[in-house]
Write a protein that holds these residues in place. Structure first.
Motif, PDB file in Angstrom:
ATOM      1  N   GLU A 332       0.833  -1.205   0.000  1.00  0.00           N
ATOM      2  CA  GLU A 332       0.000   0.000   0.000  1.00  0.00           C
ATOM      3  C   GLU A 332       0.869   1.257   0.000  1.00  0.00           C
ATOM      4  OE1 GLU A 332      -2.977   0.214   3.097  1.00  0.00           O
ATOM      5  OE2 GLU A 332      -3.242   2.366   2.787  1.00  0.00           O
ATOM      6  N   CYS A 334       0.352   4.025   1.405  1.00  0.00           N
ATOM      7  CA  CYS A 334       0.478   4.546   2.776  1.00  0.00           C
ATOM      8  C   CYS A 334       1.491   3.756   3.596  1.00  0.00           C
ATOM      9  CB  CYS A 334      -0.867   4.506   3.493  1.00  0.00           C
ATOM     10  SG  CYS A 334      -2.037   5.733   2.897  1.00  0.00           S
ATOM     11  N   TYR A 380      -3.336   2.685  -5.010  1.00  0.00           N
ATOM     12  CA  TYR A 380      -3.470   2.427  -3.570  1.00  0.00           C
ATOM     13  C   TYR A 380      -2.547   1.256  -3.240  1.00  0.00           C
ATOM     14  CZ  TYR A 380      -6.146   1.447   0.798  1.00  0.00           C
ATOM     15  OH  TYR A 380      -6.558   1.250   2.098  1.00  0.00           O
ATOM     16  N   CYS A 415      -7.207   6.841   1.739  1.00  0.00           N
ATOM     17  CA  CYS A 415      -6.096   7.291   2.593  1.00  0.00           C
ATOM     18  C   CYS A 415      -4.887   7.713   1.789  1.00  0.00           C
ATOM     19  CB  CYS A 415      -5.718   6.177   3.560  1.00  0.00           C
ATOM     20  SG  CYS A 415      -5.583   4.552   2.782  1.00  0.00           S
ATOM     21  N   CYS A 416      -4.642   7.041   0.658  1.00  0.00           N
ATOM     22  CA  CYS A 416      -3.367   7.228  -0.029  1.00  0.00           C
ATOM     23  C   CYS A 416      -3.217   8.592  -0.720  1.00  0.00           C
ATOM     24  CB  CYS A 416      -3.131   6.107  -1.023  1.00  0.00           C
ATOM     25  SG  CYS A 416      -3.077   4.452  -0.270  1.00  0.00           S
TER      26      CYS A 416
HETATM   27 ZN   LIG Z   1      -3.490   4.284   1.947  1.00  0.00          ZN
END
Ligand SMILES: [Zn+2]
Length: 655
Positions: A332, A334, A380, A415-416
């Motif tokens: 991922e 993140c 992602y 989120c990314c």
């Molecule tokens: Zn993420």
């Protein structure tokens, strides 16, 4: 419980940087001290600052995630709230990115007003006791702190704190109120989760890094104490068991007992980063040693060639040691960013070049891979082997899938994109550091450096870093101004640069040249304006083999060049997807380089037979097809030309 923050150091807490420890081997430099001027990362910063920030804001509005705060203020939230439980955090990450961008630009009226308008909407949703979350706590919603496993309330606050820190450091004294919003929320959770409070933690670590940095900005030791409580509580089964086990949220083992990062890869790295902050501030050598050991083991056995981490899709988690299948790489975006966060904190504490090497690997091969060239679509997950071309993601639809085969404009769990945005906006802070003796260059980009070195008796140091890296391996540091006394300038020699040379050319005409090993190459002298320190090394393609214990890629090789991992993409093969599935490489054949960074390699296509049963004696016949050449490009640029298949690891031709 109360502790004193060590205040011996060179860091001031107000540097315009994301992480400012009060002690450590290295002092970070802020965005007002280092500015990236041109080249690979300047291009990405420009796209980020123009296209990506506007794109993220557009989607936060469109999906209603900023409007959730308006509804909270209006009292109509339970019926109207949109987004997942952690949607608030994306708004905070966006604010953090904008704060860094304003700092990077040295002010920007348009961005400033957009920033303030979102802060005003967040402020209106904060309750009188400091509570701030749009998912819990109102009539019709779950009670506050009633779902610590999945509710993400503390996680969201961690991102709020990081945003407030970014703002406080880039616009000190600004009257927008964000720092006050953050400290009111932090004061509340100090009461609720303190020594006599709820004896548990958030299912997703993040509040720890936020509290630690908020403590550094405000000097409030209670925030650091609370972060420390959270770190020490986790690992004792304080969260409910779940189908993937408590390792998912690192609640299976106390952090001091763990030997490697495990469970959800973003959670694991955020926790390790926060624990590093606490260990550094408390001078806790036992905790630091545990974290160093976890970093070592994770890099040695649980990290992809790209620097990406996480090989399980179902729980976005680390696999076992050497469980790193290319086609199941989750990696991922993140998790890569979180790994940079962990590594950067250890680098500041230890000045160990391995952390800087890893940060570079992740930057070029995960962070640079996620956003499209236009900055408006994102990966992602970052697979290392795409087997089917997939479909293009429409640019006006939310992707429900994290592992889409093309970049998508936005995700249900998004989120990314804002994580990439805040990382790129603050990237200059990761280029260079100082210590009492001089300046260290960790990452290569054309940049200006303007800081103070040499402690109390030192003085101003100004220099220009000039390079075309990663296209060439020549990095020049041109001194513009330096204190009169001797200081040490150190440049990182990457781990793969085995022929590095260092030239010191002084303004007065002297020249010294010598070979330098990998690590940091140091030059100590009294520098004058016009002196140039030049580091040079070959950036040539190299063939990389995997540890045989990474079973999934045994018998394959990858091509790297400098910091960039390369990949073969079906759109570059005459036989397309069908060919990509069967290619093999003679690892000893020459690789040709083009000036644009593309490489030409020699491949063959292995003959195959479609059989009713894919296991038999006959599939192992050596390929006899004619070799052909293929042009390959850095992995970070794949999937920019429509649906394709792709592989990083290429099977080798057996003789
Ligand atoms: Zn993420």
């Amino acid at each position: 419980m109360s502790t004193t923050i060590r205040t011996t150091a060179t860091g001031t807490g107000t540097s315009m940087a994301p992480v400012v420890p009060t002690t450590g081997a290295l002092t970070p430099l802020g965005l007002d001290e280092v500015g990236i001027t041109e080249g690979f990362w300047a291009d990405r910063q420009r796209v980020n600052g123009t296209a990506t920030l506007a794109h993220v804001e557009h989607w936060l509005e469109r999906e209603g995630w900023i409007r959730n705060f308006d509804l909270a203020a209006a009292g109509t939230l339970p019926e109207g709230r949109r987004g997942r439980e952690f949607a608030d955090s994306e708004v905070y990450k966006y604010l953090e990115a904008v704060a860094w961008e304003i700092g990077r630009r040295g002010g920007d009226d348009a961005l400033e007003s957009r920033f303030r308008s979102v802060v005003d909407r967040v402020a209106a949703a904060q309750e009188s006791d400091g509570y701030l979350n749009t998912r819990f706590g109102r009539p019709g919603q779950g009670a506050r702190w009633s779902d610590l496993e999945w509710g993400h309330e503390l996680y969201c606050l961690g991102h709020l704190f990081q945003a407030a820190v970014a703002r406080a450091r880039t616009s000190p004294g600004a009257d927008d109120g964000l720092l006050g919003i953050a400290t009111r929320a932090a004061d509340l959770i100090c009461e609720v989760f303190g020594a006599d409070g709820i004896q548990s933690v958030c299912g997703h670590a993040e509040v720890e890094v936020g509290l630690a940095e908020l403590s550094r900005v405000t000097g409030e030791s209670r925030y650091l104490d609370l972060a420390s409580l959270f770190v020490e509580r986790r690992g004792h089964g304080v969260l409910q068991d779940i189908e993937w086990g408590r390792a998912y949220f690192q609640d299976d083992l106390p952090i001091r007992d763990a030997e490697a990062l495990r469970g959800h890869a973003v959670r694991a790295n955020y926790l390790a980063a926060g624990a590093t902050d606490i260990a550094v501030e408390h001078g806790d050598t036992g905790l630091l040693d545990a974290l160093r050991g976890q970093w070592d083991r994770t890099i040695a056995r649980r990290t992809y060639l790209t620097g990406g981490q996480g090989s399980h899709h179902q729980d976005e988690a680390f696999g076992e040691d050497f469980e790193l299948p290319s086609d199941r790489a989750y990696s991922e975006t993140c998790a890569g960013i979180a790994s940079i966060m962990f590594s950067w904190r250890l680098l500041l504490e230890d000045r160990d070049v391995r952390y800087a090497d890893h940060i570079e690997r992740v930057l070029y091969n995960v962070v640079a891979t996620s956003p499209s060239a236009a900055g408006t679509a994102f990966f992602y997950a970052n697979t290392l082997h795409q087997r089917t071309p997939g479909e293009s993601s429409p640019d006006d639809e939310v992707s429900p899938r994290a592992s889409s085969s093309e970049r998508a404009p936005w995700f249900d769990v998004s989120c990314c994109p804002p994580n990439v945005a805040r990382t790129l906006a603050s990237l200059a802070a990761f280029i260079a550091t100082t210590d009492d003796h001089g300046v260290q260059i960790h990452q290569f980009a054309s940049a200006t450096i303007d800081t103070v070195v040499g402690g109390e008796h030192g003085g101003r140091f100004r220099a220009e870093l000039v390079t075309e890296y990663p296209r060439t391996g020549v990095v020049s540091l041109r001194i513009v101004e330096a204190p009169t006394q001797a200081l040490t300038v150190s440049l990182r020699v990457p781990s793969w640069a085995d022929d590095a040379r260092l030239v010191v050319q002084t303004a007065s005409g002297s020249r010294d040249e010598h070979e330098v090993p990998t690590g940091y190459a140091d030059v100590t002298r009294a520098f004058s304006a016009g002196d140039v320190v030049e580091l040079s090394f070959s950036i040539r393609p190299r063939v990389t083999h995997p540890d045989p214990r990474v079973d999934a890629i045994r018998g394959t090789v990858a091509i790297e060049r400098g910091p960039e991992v390369y990949c073969v993409e079906s759109v570059d093969l005459p036989g397309g997807d069908e060919s990509l599935a069967r290619v093999e490489i003679d690892e000893h054949a020459d690789i040709e380089e083009a000036s644009d960074g593309r490489l030409t390699i020699v491949l063959r296509t292995r003959p195959v037979v479609d059989a009713a049963w894919p296991y038999a004696d006959g599939f192992d016949a050596p390929g006899d097809a004619d070799p052909f050449t293929a042009s390959i490009a850095p992995y970070h640029s794949w999937a920019e030309r429509g649906p394709s298949t792709m592989r990083v690891w290429i099977p080798t031709t057996r003789s």
